[in-house]
Enzyme design. Structure first.
Site, PDB file in Angstrom:
ATOM      1  N   HIS A  28       7.306   8.802 -10.282  1.00  0.00           N
ATOM      2  CA  HIS A  28       7.349   7.398 -10.720  1.00  0.00           C
ATOM      3  C   HIS A  28       7.866   6.489  -9.600  1.00  0.00           C
ATOM      4  O   HIS A  28       8.429   5.429  -9.868  1.00  0.00           O
ATOM      5  CB  HIS A  28       8.235   7.232 -11.963  1.00  0.00           C
ATOM      6  CG  HIS A  28       7.871   8.143 -13.092  1.00  0.00           C
ATOM      7  ND1 HIS A  28       6.832   7.899 -13.951  1.00  0.00           N
ATOM      8  CD2 HIS A  28       8.415   9.333 -13.485  1.00  0.00           C
ATOM      9  CE1 HIS A  28       6.745   8.870 -14.836  1.00  0.00           C
ATOM     10  NE2 HIS A  28       7.684   9.764 -14.575  1.00  0.00           N
ATOM     11  N   SER A  38       0.425  -8.667  14.779  1.00  0.00           N
ATOM     12  CA  SER A  38       0.147  -9.934  14.097  1.00  0.00           C
ATOM     13  C   SER A  38      -0.132 -11.018  15.123  1.00  0.00           C
ATOM     14  O   SER A  38       0.478 -11.044  16.194  1.00  0.00           O
ATOM     15  CB  SER A  38       1.354 -10.338  13.233  1.00  0.00           C
ATOM     16  OG  SER A  38       1.250 -11.682  12.815  1.00  0.00           O
ATOM     17  N   LYS A  41       5.671  -7.677  14.363  1.00  0.00           N
ATOM     18  CA  LYS A  41       4.950  -6.847  13.398  1.00  0.00           C
ATOM     19  C   LYS A  41       4.285  -5.623  14.043  1.00  0.00           C
ATOM     20  O   LYS A  41       3.756  -5.681  15.143  1.00  0.00           O
ATOM     21  CB  LYS A  41       3.870  -7.667  12.695  1.00  0.00           C
ATOM     22  CG  LYS A  41       4.386  -8.771  11.797  1.00  0.00           C
ATOM     23  CD  LYS A  41       5.146  -8.220  10.596  1.00  0.00           C
ATOM     24  CE  LYS A  41       4.267  -7.462   9.635  1.00  0.00           C
ATOM     25  NZ  LYS A  41       3.169  -8.293   9.064  1.00  0.00           N
ATOM     26  N   GLU A  65      -4.469   1.164   5.747  1.00  0.00           N
ATOM     27  CA  GLU A  65      -4.919   0.180   4.765  1.00  0.00           C
ATOM     28  C   GLU A  65      -6.437   0.140   4.681  1.00  0.00           C
ATOM     29  O   GLU A  65      -7.009   0.014   3.586  1.00  0.00           O
ATOM     30  CB  GLU A  65      -4.366  -1.193   5.138  1.00  0.00           C
ATOM     31  CG  GLU A  65      -2.851  -1.290   4.980  1.00  0.00           C
ATOM     32  CD  GLU A  65      -2.259  -2.544   5.576  1.00  0.00           C
ATOM     33  OE1 GLU A  65      -1.039  -2.727   5.451  1.00  0.00           O
ATOM     34  OE2 GLU A  65      -3.006  -3.349   6.176  1.00  0.00           O
TER      35      GLU A  65
END
Length: 475
Positions: free
Chosen positions: A157, A278, A284, A291
């Site tokens: 969970h 970025s 970043k 992704e």
């Protein structure tokens, strides 16, 4: 009269927009090796049965080899007016060698020709994909061995549950991809059946031998029903099912890599070569490859659903709807090929931060189950032990402590069964190493899993090599 190779029945040419809509050459051109190999085998069979002359066979074979060389070298201009790879090659062959080329299509149809090309193409691509799948499996095993001493929080969970070795986590994904490889083996077997000889749907009146052609093209069997041969796309659906499940496994791993690499976790760092930055925020480091793979998984699912939908209402035998079988399959192959290739490199180059995972484990209650097991082994029913430990966790939260911070007086106040050895039972190393049940996270269990993984990779490589060798004649 239409100039198309099927145009004798027609009195006018196809409308330009209809021609563009109907043509498949923009994507089925990638099957040129298979189409040429199939035609060479067909010419050989026709000559062996006296249907064409040996001289015609020689001209056809030489002409097809010349065309293959031209395509290999980028010297062949595909024509949309000729619709597909089959007619592009046949028209060029006939232009080059005359009537002999026009005899090649005897005792076959584009229906069984297209199906034949697809079967061979899938066999060849499965061989290529198998190598990439093995590379990811090898990377997972190497990471398990390299970081064998790292312990991480296990989750249910998305809440801290119990500690496990990082190796155990990597080997869980190894097991998933091992099942994927077995599915890929089943896909290869499903593709390893020749449809040639079925013609349009009913077979042929010529004295042919489809078994001879199948053997020349390295097929182990032939369809026993001509209607089934030209209308079957189960093998493509089976492949897309494999691709969807495999992509799902990679997507799950992507999700974990994404949050493990955040500042909040810092469990891993992905190599710069598999990350991006970025355009506005200089600090970043984004896990874009993960992704993208996570996103492209939905795309692969779509191709499976798409082809299932195409096939669901089709009567026997061939229908033009089936032209929609290729683009989705081709894209799924390309997508999975790149995803596996990326993952093999990404796993091999990532860094695992054992200090951070240890810090996380020292500031949670993932050893609570071991505390309950301790009491149960002392004779307290597990449900009562569970309640005692639950109360202990609540006490620790209120007093800003963790279980190993408790004094013996505090332990005794919770249960008289606690002895000094509770401190050993709650140590993170013991929490993992004592879990020697089959498949557990204990050290010996992981060693068994690693030994199995090594044996499995060896068997995978043997299967992959045999597939590639079988289809090497196409190169």
């Amino acid at each position: 009269m239409s100039e198309m190779m099927w145009g004798g029945r027609f009195t006018k040419a196809e409308e330009k927009n209809a021609l563009d809509f109907n043509a498949s050459i923009s994507y089925d051109c990638r099957m040129y090796r298979e189409d040429i190999a199939g035609s060479i085998a067909h010419a050989k069979m026709l000559a062996a049965h006296g249907i064409i002359s040996a001289e015609d066979q020689e001209k056809i074979t030489a002409g097809l080899k010349k065309i293959k060389k031209q395509i290999d070298e980028g010297q062949f201009d595909f024509s949309i007016e000729l619709e597909d790879i089959h007619m592009n090659i046949e028209k060029r062959l006939t232009d080059d060698i005359g009537d002999a080329g026009a005899r090649l299509h005897t005792a076959r149809s584009r229906n069984d020709q297209c199906a034949l090309d697809l079967h061979m193409y899938m066999k060849r691509q499965i061989g290529r994909l198998s190598e990439k799948l093995i590379a990811v499996e090898s990377a997972l095993l190497s990471a398990a061995v390299k970081y064998k001493d790292v312990i991480i929080p296990g989750y249910t969970h998305m809440q801290r549950a119990q500690p496990v070795y990082f190796a155990h986590h990597m080997l869980a994904y190894f097991a998933m991809l091992e099942r994927d490889f077995k599915r890929l083996e089943d896909c290869y077997e499903a593709c390893d059946m020749s449809p040639i000889g079925a013609c349009a749907l009913a077979g042929t009146t010529y004295d042919t031998n489809s078994l001879e052609e199948a053997e020349d093209l390295h097929f182990s069997s032939v369809y026993g029903n001509s209607l089934d041969a030209v209308s079957d796309r189960d093998y493509l659906l089976q492949f897309l099912s494999f691709a969807s499940i495999c992509a799902m496994h990679l997507s799950r791993l992507s999700e974990e890599f994404i949050y493990w690499s955040t500042s909040e976790f810092q469990f891993i760092e992905l190599d710069d070569g598999y990350s991006t930055g970025s355009s506005i925020m200089p600090q970043k480091k984004n896990p874009d490859m993960c992704e993208l793979i996570r996103g492209k998984t939905g795309r692969v699912y779509g191709h499976l659903i798409g082809l299932l939908t195409v096939m669901k209402g089709l009567p026997l035998a061939y229908d033009k709807d089936m032209q929609e079988d290729k683009e989705g399959v081709f894209d799924a192959i390309d997508t999975l090929y790149f995803a596996l290739d990326i993952y093999a490199g990404m796993i091999s180059t990532m860094t695992v931060n054992g200090d951070k995972t240890r810090e996380a484990l020292e500031h949670d209650f993932s050893n609570a189950t071991d505390m309950a097991d301790y009491l149960a082994k002392k004779g307290l029913p597990f449900r009562q032990a569970h309640a005692v430990v639950g109360s202990a966790v609540h006490y620790c939260i209120e007093h800003h402590k963790y279980l190993l911070d408790l004094t013996m007086d505090e332990f005794k106040s919770m249960s008289p069964l606690f002895e000094e050895d509770i401190l050993e039972a709650l140590k993170i190393e013991n929490c993992v190493n004592l879990r020697e049940s089959y498949g557990g996270t204990g050290r010996k269990s992981i060693e068994r899993q690693e030994a199995h993984a090594s044996e499995t990779i060896a068997k995978m490589k043997e299967a992959s090599a045999s597939w590639k060798e079988e289809m090497a004649f196409l190169d």
